[in-house]
Write an enzyme that holds these catalytic residues in place. Structure first.
Site: not given
Ligand code: UDX
Ligand code: ADP
Length: 465
Positions: A133, A221, A227, A277
């Site tokens: 990214t 991205k 969002f 990320c």
């Molecule tokens: C994210 C994006 O989803 C992905 O598309 C991008 O390529 C990289 O960043 P990632 O960080 O691997 O992916 O995991 P993600 O499932 O998005 O969760 C990120 C954080 O948000 C986690 O700590 C998760 O626990 C938290 N989260 C997610 C919440 O607290 N509540 C939710 O409803 C969803």
């Protein structure tokens, strides 16, 4: 142009799984993943495929199928660059820790080093794909470096951001919502775009492969991550209001999620988002907006981070205030350290910040995470730099299992939503703890009613007392 040989620079959480799937789905293409980190490459080459350095459900089976056939892991970066028709750059782009943009802008030194190395080594034309990214217009910088080598080699730069989420990387890669490819509008640029489309078309339906210009792809991205993070901060903000009013955040989430305009995913209140990320990308977005003088835009997105920091702190302060305003010399068990379930990645995990706060209050923390070991936990805290390594070592340690972590503890803090936490013998755990025994569920994984029946004083983020 048909691609026969791919090189991916960076064998991390993105490069490793992505290349394993490309190799599995394209047996006619040789895929070589290179990294300067020798122990990481040794891990990917381990004869025992369950020991690959990244834990992702289903990944070791994919690696086992393709490794040695058309998937290779190596530290010989130059050779892999030279052999490849297409080079993916999948190195880390952490937030800058120094100089201009410190704490906000993405540090592009690893990307630049890659571009320089490609420029120095390449003898034949290459397509270079940005996978990491990156801030908008990084492709321009890569282009400048590559086009000024003076050796006549032609480079095409593509942006192909990765949308996989950790913990579900394999299924996200196998069934992506979309694949995004940005490229130059020139005939050569479009030829390069088509070469990459052809690779994905081996398993992704054509209507899910989007092609755009370079800048749209790069900005999409950052926008997607902003969002998604914004949704988590929004639901977490409402969770605090729920606690004050007696509303239940999971009921609220369900009610709003049934509105098809809002949708039901990504509405789980939590102790705060982590991962490599979200925070990095939003800080980066804020920095870019500021650098164009767009202060309202910058402030708008910065609030997502402010809310997230608040949620982590709020969880920690709730533990202290509930435990009669002191945790000094009290044992607190942490269940989970990874930033989400089904990964061994701990980058920006809320657990780190909650632990830091509680260690400042002189708590004794014992952690159990099914995939994270003591050395990583110590690293994470040492990196924060709040106290010396020996202070961290004496304040926090790892347990063999959850039962050991909870034995004699005053409270349990659930920091990761591992499925196995639901299956424990909670009566046994309760019996081994100090009384009154508290559970703070930052991930809403445990059944509140069941916990209270056992005797725990139970609190989950957003569900009220
Ligand atoms: C994210 C994006 O989803 C992905 O598309 C991008 O390529 C990289 O960043 P990632 O960080 O691997 O992916 O995991 P993600 O499932 O998005 O969760 C990120 C954080 O948000 C986690 O700590 C998760 O626990 C938290 N989260 C997610 C919440 O607290 N509540 C939710 O409803 C969803
Ligand atoms: P991500 O989550 O984006 O995949 P990681 O930190 O897991 O990030 O992986 C990035 C990898 O890139 C690291 O293993 C690092 O050693 C590697 N890397 C960084 N710069 C270079 C480089 N110039 N050449 C080869 N590998 C590199």
């Amino acid at each position: 142009m048909r691609i026969k040989s791919i090189c991916c620079i960076g064998a991390g959480y993105v490069g490793g799984p992505t290349m394993a799937i490309i190799a599995a789905k394209c047996p006619h293409i040789k895929v070589t993943v290179v990294d300067t980190n020798e122990s990481r490459i040794a891990g990917w080459n381990d004869v025992d495929v369950s020991k690959i350095p990244i834990f992702e459900p289903g990944l070791s089976a994919v690696v086992a199928e393709a490794r040695g056939r058309n998937l290779f892991f190596s530290t010989n970066v130059d050779q892999a660059i030279e052999e490849a028709d297409m080079i993916f750059i999948s190195v880390n782009t952490p937030t800058k820790t120094y100089g201009l943009g410190k704490g906000m802008a993405a540090d592009l030194k690893y990307i630049e080093l890659c571009a320089r190395q490609i420029a120095a080594v390449a003898k034949t034309d290459k397509i270079v794909v940005e996978k990491s990214t990156l801030p908008v217009r990084t492709a321009e910088a890569i282009k400048n470096i590559l086009h000024n080598t003076g050796n006549g080699v032609q480079f095409q730069i593509l942006s192909n951001p990765e949308f996989l989420a950790e913990g579900t990387a394999v299924s996200d890669l196998l069934n992506p919502d979309r694949v995004l490819i940005g490229g130059d509008s020139s005939a050569e640029g479009q030829e390069a775009v088509n070469a990459l489309v052809e690779i994905y078309a081996n398993w992704v339906p054509n209507n899910q492969i989007l092609t755009t210009n370079l800048w749209s792809s790069e900005l999409s991205k950052l926008t997607a991550n902003a969002f998604l993070a914004q949704r988590v901060s929004s639901i977490n903000a409402m969770s605090e209001l729920c606690e004050k009013t007696g509303a239940d955040i999971s009921e609220v989430a369900r009610a709003i999620g049934m509105d098809s305009r809002i949708g039901s995913k990504f509405l789980k209140a939590s102790v705060g988002f982590g991962g490599s990320c979200f925070q990095k990308d939003i800080l980066n977005l804020v920095y870019i907006a500021k650098s164009y003088g767009l202060h309202e835009v910058a402030d708008y997105w910065e609030q997502v981070i402010i809310m997230n920091d608040h949620q982590k702190r709020r969880f920690a302060t709730t533990i202290v205030s509930t435990l009669y305003n002191t945790v000094s010399a009290k044992k607190i068990a942490f269940l989970g350290w990874a930033f989400k379930k089904d990964t061994n990645d701990t980058r920006e995990s809320a657990a780190i910040y909650v632990a830091d706060y509680l260690l400042n209050e002189q708590a004794n923390i014992q952690v159990f995470d099914p995939q994270v070991k003591d050395a990583q936990i110590q690293n994470d805290l040492n990196y924060l730099g709040s106290r010396s390594e020996s202070e961290n070592r004496s304040g926090i340690s790892c347990a063999e299992d959850a039962y050991q972590a909870c034995q004699g503890a005053h409270a349990i803090a659930v920091l990761t939503e591992w499925d196995e936490f639901k299956e424990y013998d909670w009566q046994k755990i309760y019996d081994s703890m100090q009384k009154p025994a508290f559970v703070f569920d930052g991930r809403n994984v445990l059944n509140a009613e069941k916990m209270r029946k056992i005797g725990f004083i139970f609190q989950a983020v957003g569900t009220g007392k």
